[in-house]
Design a protein around this motif. Structure first.
Motif, PDB file in Angstrom:
ATOM      1  N   PRO A   1       0.735  -1.302   0.027  1.00  0.00           N
ATOM      2  CA  PRO A   1       0.234   0.067  -0.123  1.00  0.00           C
ATOM      3  C   PRO A   1       0.923   1.263  -0.089  1.00  0.00           C
ATOM      4  CG  PRO A   1      -0.457  -1.150   2.074  1.00  0.00           C
ATOM      5  CD  PRO A   1       0.547  -2.060   1.186  1.00  0.00           C
ATOM      6  N   GLY A   2       0.437   2.229  -0.698  1.00  0.00           N
ATOM      7  CA  GLY A   2       1.455   3.534  -0.849  1.00  0.00           C
ATOM      8  C   GLY A   2       2.600   3.329  -1.691  1.00  0.00           C
ATOM      9  N   VAL A   3       2.569   2.372  -2.628  1.00  0.00           N
ATOM     10  CA  VAL A   3       3.598   2.149  -3.541  1.00  0.00           C
ATOM     11  C   VAL A   3       3.072   2.036  -4.898  1.00  0.00           C
ATOM     12  CG1 VAL A   3       5.755   1.188  -4.304  1.00  0.00           C
ATOM     13  CG2 VAL A   3       5.271   1.099  -1.767  1.00  0.00           C
ATOM     14  N   GLU A   4       2.972   3.029  -5.768  1.00  0.00           N
ATOM     15  CA  GLU A   4       2.458   2.786  -6.934  1.00  0.00           C
ATOM     16  C   GLU A   4       3.111   2.234  -8.128  1.00  0.00           C
ATOM     17  OE1 GLU A   4      -0.001   6.374  -8.036  1.00  0.00           O
ATOM     18  OE2 GLU A   4       0.128   6.891  -6.146  1.00  0.00           O
ATOM     19  N   LYS A   5       4.514   2.483  -8.326  1.00  0.00           N
ATOM     20  CA  LYS A   5       5.234   2.362  -9.157  1.00  0.00           C
ATOM     21  C   LYS A   5       6.785   2.292  -8.795  1.00  0.00           C
ATOM     22  CE  LYS A   5       5.215   3.382 -14.115  1.00  0.00           C
ATOM     23  NZ  LYS A   5       5.250   2.480 -14.927  1.00  0.00           N
ATOM     24  N   ILE A   6       7.666   1.375  -9.243  1.00  0.00           N
ATOM     25  CA  ILE A   6       8.951   1.436  -8.552  1.00  0.00           C
ATOM     26  C   ILE A   6       9.885   0.730  -9.713  1.00  0.00           C
ATOM     27  CG2 ILE A   6       8.579  -0.984  -7.487  1.00  0.00           C
ATOM     28  CD1 ILE A   6      10.846   0.137  -5.382  1.00  0.00           C
ATOM     29  N   GLU A   7      11.177   1.527  -9.894  1.00  0.00           N
ATOM     30  CA  GLU A   7      11.927   1.178 -11.040  1.00  0.00           C
ATOM     31  C   GLU A   7      13.270   1.136 -10.307  1.00  0.00           C
ATOM     32  OE1 GLU A   7      11.054  -0.152 -13.952  1.00  0.00           O
ATOM     33  OE2 GLU A   7       9.072   0.834 -14.206  1.00  0.00           O
TER      34      GLU A   7
END
Ligand SMILES: [Zn+2]
Ligand SMILES: [Zn+2]
Length: 557
Positions: free
Chosen positions: A182-188
């Motif tokens: 929750p609270g993490v929409e996108k990560i790279e």
């Protein structure tokens, strides 16, 4: 905690202190045994794995692990250290062990430096070098001292860097921990790790989400957390980590900026807010999309005119042509390696154990090699779905000759020639040595051509352009060794090799089943070296491979 490493340290410190050699050796033996036991286990599971073996009494049954070893292991597992180790640390110090990272300094020389020249650390060594005191030490001639200096300089440069093959998996693990939280929409992944630098100075991620949530999810993993307006920084295993925050409209541009390097980013136009992909930003700047591995500053002035390559991918690779088994210094049988390689989808592989001069690696004498060739043929016949070739990683002797005679070499499907000794020849001697090996009509490939070990040893001195010219003439391939500690050749040399028309070969040099997974690191180097599938002999089908082999033999006759 790396228990095998601690036993090795104890053994070396005992040696330096002057303890009896059987005692030194018994601790080294335990280091080797534990190293093999824990070889394929994640570092974080080592303690629970060994604790269980200790509790069930399994450890005690292993030959070579006696009462004193058991008591040290028990202390290490329960208290995190042992009395013996603490005693040695006080008495001898552990900094002296750093000397062993320097090329040309083995345990004997380290002991001599320690006892007779009061050199107890790398900084003592640096001081002795600059005050010209090393030449007073027995066994240190001008060339050896030069080599020590080169190696020391290298160690200083790489001190804060870690191999990509260590850091990238950590990055992947953090990404999978954060994804879907929750609270993490996108990560790279971004930065040097995304560009695939062989040695990296920090791990960077780019994320859309809430800093507080990220900090909470990572609280057990990311130490020394500092939360800023734009990022969270911290460390994992004492290695710096930065997580940058962005938002949907800025993501593509921020990804380019954090991927870097700076000179590359400066060639691009800053986008309006409606550009949502990197590709669109490149287009706006009048450029084709440039893969992260190619985002380096020196290679091209104008990527359109210089024509971007169609970069090789892991899925283009059909074979792994360099690996070891328990016939020499590998851990697994031929059949085990073959089964694992088959599960990775290869069409063919070659078994290439060490030759007789590699004594420490249990290299094969001619009789054992003949037996192994028979065994490889048997395994090949009984295994469907993959072809197993008989090969050898043959030592290049000091004078450039290969370690087996022609008659035996002629029986092999593939001959890789590598240097494993006499690293300290002068540049011209080393160049002549390698050229002589390349000119041997049986040599098909030069293994790990520079001999560098990432983070510990620079390559030996030789004239690479001269070697490449001869390799192109003789149609000998140069290896990109994919082992995370080698990545040798490195990208700039790969570019040069390609320009000179030399074929390359990407191989894992696996010594165990998990090592076979390391192909991807070699492919990263190949991509950074601008290679296309047709530049690499591992993309050939089996028939094409034999066409290449036979074709080069005919042209040499
Ligand atoms: Zn080798
Ligand atoms: Zn090898």
């Amino acid at each position: 905690m790396n228990i095998s490493q601690i036993f090795e340290n104890i053994s070396q410190l005992l040696y330096i202190r002057g303890d009896k050699s059987y005692r030194v050796q018994s601790y080294q033996r335990v280091a080797d045994i534990i190293g093999q036991l824990t070889h394929s286990i994640e570092a974080e599971n080592e303690i629970s794995y060994l604790s269980e073996m200790l509790e069930t009494g399994q450890l005690r049954t292993i030959k070579g692990i006696g009462d004193s070893a058991i008591s040290v292991i028990t202390d290490l597992l329960q208290k995190g250290t042992s009395n013996l180790y603490e005693e040695l640390k006080l008495e001898v110090g552990t900094e002296v062990l750093e000397l062993l990272k320097v090329r040309g300094i083995g345990i004997k020389m380290a002991t001599q430096l320690y006892r007779h020249a009061k050199i107890h650390s790398l900084s003592d060594l640096r001081l002795a070098l600059s005050s010209n005191r090393l030449k007073e030490i027995k066994g240190l001639g001008t060339r050896k001292i030069q080599s020590i200096e080169t190696s020391l300089n290298y160690l200083e440069i790489v001190k804060n860097l870690r191999p990509l093959g260590i850091i990238r998996p950590i990055a992947d693990r953090i990404v999978s921990k954060l994804k879907g939280q929750p609270g993490v929409e996108k990560i790279e992944i971004t930065g040097e790790v995304r560009r695939g630098e062989e040695m990296v100075s920090q791990l960077e991620l780019l994320l859309i989400g809430s800093p507080d949530n990220v900090a909470r999810v990572l609280k057990d993993h990311l130490k020394d957390q500092v939360i800023n307006a734009t990022n969270i920084s911290g460390t994992i295993n004492q290695f710096p980590v930065v997580i940058h925050f962005t938002n949907l409209t800025s993501m593509a541009w921020d990804w380019i900026v954090t991927t870097g390097p700076e000179d590359h980013v400066q060639q691009l136009s800053i986008p309006g807010s409606d550009l949502s992909t990197e590709r669109e930003i490149y287009l706006l700047s009048g450029l084709p999309y440039i893969a992260p591995e190619l985002r380096r500053t020196t290679e091209f002035a104008n990527p359109i005119e210089d024509k971007l390559p169609h970069l090789v991918e892991l899925t283009d690779i059909r074979s792994d042509l360099h690996m070891h088994t328990n016939w020499s210094d590998g851990l697994n049988t031929i059949q085990e390696m073959v089964n694992q390689a088959k599960s990775l989808g290869y069409s063919h592989i070659s078994i290439t154990d060490h030759s007789k001069s590699s004594v420490v690696a249990n290299g094969l004498d001619p009789n054992r090699l003949r037996k192994q060739i028979e065994e490889v043929r048997i395994v090949n016949n009984r295994t469907d779905g993959i072809t197993v070739l008989a090969g050898s990683e043959v030592d290049i002797l000091k004078n450039g000759d290969l370690d087996y005679d022609d008659e035996l070499l002629a029986e092999l499907d593939i001959v890789i020639a590598s240097i494993h000794s006499n690293f300290e020849l002068s540049e011209s001697q080393m160049t002549q040595r390698i050229i002589r090996a390349i000119e041997n009509p049986f040599t098909m490939m030069i293994g790990h051509p520079t001999g560098r070990l990432l983070g510990s040893r620079p390559g030996y001195a030789f004239d690479l352009p001269a070697i490449l010219d001869v390799a192109a003439d003789c149609e000998v391939a140069l290896e990109i060794n994919a082992s995370i500690n080698r990545l040798d050749l490195e990208p700039d040399s790969v570019i040069l090799a390609k320009q000179k028309g030399v074929q390359l070969s990407v191989n894992t040099d696996a010594h165990s089943l998990p090592d076979l997974q390391q192909m991807k690191w070699g492919i990263t180097v190949a991509r950074r070296g601008w290679l296309e599938p047709s530049d690499i002999i591992n993309t050939l089908t089996l028939d094409q491979f034999f066409d290449w082999k036979n074709g080069r033999q005919q042209s040499l006759e």
